[in-house]
Enzyme design. Structure first.
Site, PDB file in Angstrom:
ATOM      1  CB  SER A 146      -0.861   0.015   1.263  1.00  0.00           C
ATOM      2  OG  SER A 146      -1.547   1.243   1.383  1.00  0.00           O
ATOM      3  CE1 TYR A 159      -3.932  -2.131   5.391  1.00  0.00           C
ATOM      4  CE2 TYR A 159      -3.439   0.166   4.869  1.00  0.00           C
ATOM      5  CZ  TYR A 159      -3.759  -1.111   4.454  1.00  0.00           C
ATOM      6  OH  TYR A 159      -3.914  -1.386   3.112  1.00  0.00           O
TER       7      TYR A 159
HETATM    8  P1  NAP Z   1     -11.680  -5.647   0.259  1.00  0.00           P
HETATM    9  O1  NAP Z   1     -12.648  -5.318  -0.830  1.00  0.00           O
HETATM   10  O2  NAP Z   1     -12.139  -5.513   1.672  1.00  0.00           O
HETATM   11  O3  NAP Z   1     -11.125  -7.109   0.013  1.00  0.00           O
HETATM   12  C1  NAP Z   1     -10.274  -7.735   0.943  1.00  0.00           C
HETATM   13  C2  NAP Z   1     -10.205  -9.220   0.649  1.00  0.00           C
HETATM   14  O4  NAP Z   1      -9.317  -9.841   1.603  1.00  0.00           O
HETATM   15  C3  NAP Z   1     -11.553  -9.908   0.772  1.00  0.00           C
HETATM   16  O5  NAP Z   1     -11.707 -10.823  -0.280  1.00  0.00           O
HETATM   17  C4  NAP Z   1     -11.457 -10.649   2.100  1.00  0.00           C
HETATM   18  O6  NAP Z   1     -12.232 -11.850   2.026  1.00  0.00           O
HETATM   19  C5  NAP Z   1      -9.963 -10.974   2.128  1.00  0.00           C
HETATM   20  N1  NAP Z   1      -9.498 -11.295   3.470  1.00  0.00           N
HETATM   21  C6  NAP Z   1      -9.528 -10.536   4.578  1.00  0.00           C
HETATM   22  N2  NAP Z   1      -9.036 -11.224   5.621  1.00  0.00           N
HETATM   23  C7  NAP Z   1      -8.688 -12.455   5.153  1.00  0.00           C
HETATM   24  C8  NAP Z   1      -8.143 -13.622   5.731  1.00  0.00           C
HETATM   25  N3  NAP Z   1      -7.841 -13.679   7.042  1.00  0.00           N
HETATM   26  N4  NAP Z   1      -7.907 -14.701   4.954  1.00  0.00           N
HETATM   27  C9  NAP Z   1      -8.215 -14.665   3.634  1.00  0.00           C
HETATM   28  N5  NAP Z   1      -8.745 -13.590   3.023  1.00  0.00           N
HETATM   29  C10 NAP Z   1      -8.982 -12.511   3.782  1.00  0.00           C
HETATM   30  O7  NAP Z   1     -10.376  -4.732   0.158  1.00  0.00           O
HETATM   31  P2  NAP Z   1      -9.346  -4.500  -1.054  1.00  0.00           P
HETATM   32  O8  NAP Z   1      -9.190  -3.034  -1.192  1.00  0.00           O
HETATM   33  O9  NAP Z   1      -9.694  -5.290  -2.234  1.00  0.00           O
HETATM   34  O10 NAP Z   1      -8.017  -5.045  -0.369  1.00  0.00           O
HETATM   35  C11 NAP Z   1      -7.134  -5.957  -1.002  1.00  0.00           C
HETATM   36  C12 NAP Z   1      -5.713  -5.632  -0.599  1.00  0.00           C
HETATM   37  O11 NAP Z   1      -5.378  -4.340  -1.082  1.00  0.00           O
HETATM   38  C13 NAP Z   1      -5.478  -5.600   0.906  1.00  0.00           C
HETATM   39  O12 NAP Z   1      -4.245  -6.218   1.191  1.00  0.00           O
HETATM   40  C14 NAP Z   1      -5.410  -4.118   1.210  1.00  0.00           C
HETATM   41  O13 NAP Z   1      -4.647  -3.835   2.354  1.00  0.00           O
HETATM   42  C15 NAP Z   1      -4.766  -3.604  -0.056  1.00  0.00           C
HETATM   43  N6  NAP Z   1      -4.939  -2.169  -0.325  1.00  0.00           N
HETATM   44  C16 NAP Z   1      -6.180  -1.639  -0.484  1.00  0.00           C
HETATM   45  C17 NAP Z   1      -6.303  -0.277  -0.719  1.00  0.00           C
HETATM   46  C18 NAP Z   1      -7.651   0.388  -0.884  1.00  0.00           C
HETATM   47  O14 NAP Z   1      -7.710   1.641  -0.847  1.00  0.00           O
HETATM   48  N7  NAP Z   1      -8.714  -0.338  -1.089  1.00  0.00           N
HETATM   49  C19 NAP Z   1      -5.170   0.532  -0.812  1.00  0.00           C
HETATM   50  C20 NAP Z   1      -3.923  -0.065  -0.654  1.00  0.00           C
HETATM   51  C21 NAP Z   1      -3.811  -1.409  -0.422  1.00  0.00           C
HETATM   52  P3  NAP Z   1     -13.024 -12.537   3.224  1.00  0.00           P
HETATM   53  O15 NAP Z   1     -13.502 -11.455   4.141  1.00  0.00           O
HETATM   54  O16 NAP Z   1     -14.125 -13.263   2.505  1.00  0.00           O
HETATM   55  O17 NAP Z   1     -12.031 -13.462   3.843  1.00  0.00           O
END
Ligand code: NAP
Length: 260
Positions: A146, A159
């Site tokens: 991130s 985080y």
């Molecule tokens: P999201 O829509 O909330 O998706 C997160 C995914 O991670 C979901 O599929 C969730 O599935 C899964 N997850 C959470 N805990 C888990 C666990 N213990 N085991 C397996 N799967 C798990 O958020 P996203 O934005 O797509 O996030 C994806 C990645 O991008 C993350 O690493 C996040 O930190 C990173 N990121 C996001 C942003 C942003 O602004 N959105 C920015 C920078 C980085 P379940 O709940 O079904 O397990």
């Protein structure tokens, strides 16, 4: 030059929403077979049906996966081995943020879940998949970090620390595996509108939508695009890291909101 992805085998964690879901779709569209995991299996079942329907010839395997649980990670690895026998691409995407508390007020439970998921889970998945990635002769690891791993911000201490850890362990591992046929890329997104903020605010959708108010955030497909681009470079090209933000995000805290 484009390295074809047809018939490669990809593993995507956190595939039930957001960036992970978009990545499964993009990899399948490029011809990859995909093994995907997350905790919400009913979501995965729906995605499985859609991706299989839209991409004839592509095989999708789905299994419950909580990266906080070593047994789940091992069972997932065994499933992939049995089903596909190899792995070319591992996308360590599963991750989350909990709350906006200052460090000293962050509940123990939130500290644990962020560190266990974002750091320990990613390490476990990497250890589990590495032998198959090496054996494939052309492996790729993509770690989703991130912008928060570059620039820490108040209310995001734990985080941010987890994402700095992802960048740091990736830098070390990249050197450790330089003599192996495995590339390693870190993708560091800025603001992406997914369920990320819903999770941060414990399901409070109003608070979550405030985050993106008046500006145009990235969407999961934008990050999936970066991932597919990185893993489809020719074998001798390693993309170390991509830091990608919305045009209107000028840093970690400066966001231009023309729509407000
Ligand atoms: P999201 O829509 O909330 O998706 C997160 C995914 O991670 C979901 O599929 C969730 O599935 C899964 N997850 C959470 N805990 C888990 C666990 N213990 N085991 C397996 N799967 C798990 O958020 P996203 O934005 O797509 O996030 C994806 C990645 O991008 C993350 O690493 C996040 O930190 C990173 N990121 C996001 C942003 C942003 O602004 N959105 C920015 C920078 C980085 P379940 O709940 O079904 O397990």
């Amino acid at each position: 030059m484009y390295e074809g992805l047809k018939d490669k085998v990809a593993v995507v964690t956190g595939a039930s929403a957001g960036i992970g879901e978009a990545t499964v779709c993009a990899l399948a569209k490029a011809g990859c077979h995909v093994a995907m995991g997350a905790r919400r299996v009913e979501r995965l079942a729906d995605l499985h049906n859609r991706v299989t329907r839209d991409n004839p010839g592509v095989e999708i395997a789905t299994a419950p996966l909580d990266v906080q649980k070593l047994d789940d990670v091992r069972a997932f690895g065994a499933m992939v081995k049995e089903r596909f026998g190899t792995v070319h691409i591992l996308v360590n995407n599963a991750g989350l943020v909990r709350g906006v508390d200052p460090l000293v007020e962050t509940p123990e439970e939130n500290v644990q879940v962020m560190i266990e998921t974002n750091v320990v889970g990613l390490i476990r998945m990497t250890q589990e998949m590495m032998p198959a990635l090496i054996d494939s002769g052309n492996g790729n690891i993509v770690n989703v970090a991130s912008i928060a791993g570059w620039y820490a911000y108040p209310g995001g201490s734990v985080y941010c620390a987890t994402k700095a850890a992802v960048r740091s362990l990736s830098q070390a591992m990249r050197v450790e595996i330089v003599d192996k046929p495995v590339r390693l890329t870190v993708i560091s997104p800025g603001m992406v509108e997914t369920e990320f903020s819903d999770v941060r605010f414990f399901g409070d959708k109003e608070k979550a939508s405030e985050v993106y108010k008046g500006m145009k955030p990235l969407v999961g497909e934008d990050i999936a695009d970066c991932i597919v681009w990185a893993v489809s470079r020719p074998k001798h090209v390693n993309i170390d890291e991509i830091l990608v933000t919305p045009q209107e995000q000028g840093g970690i805290l400066k966001v231009h909101r023309p729509g407000e």
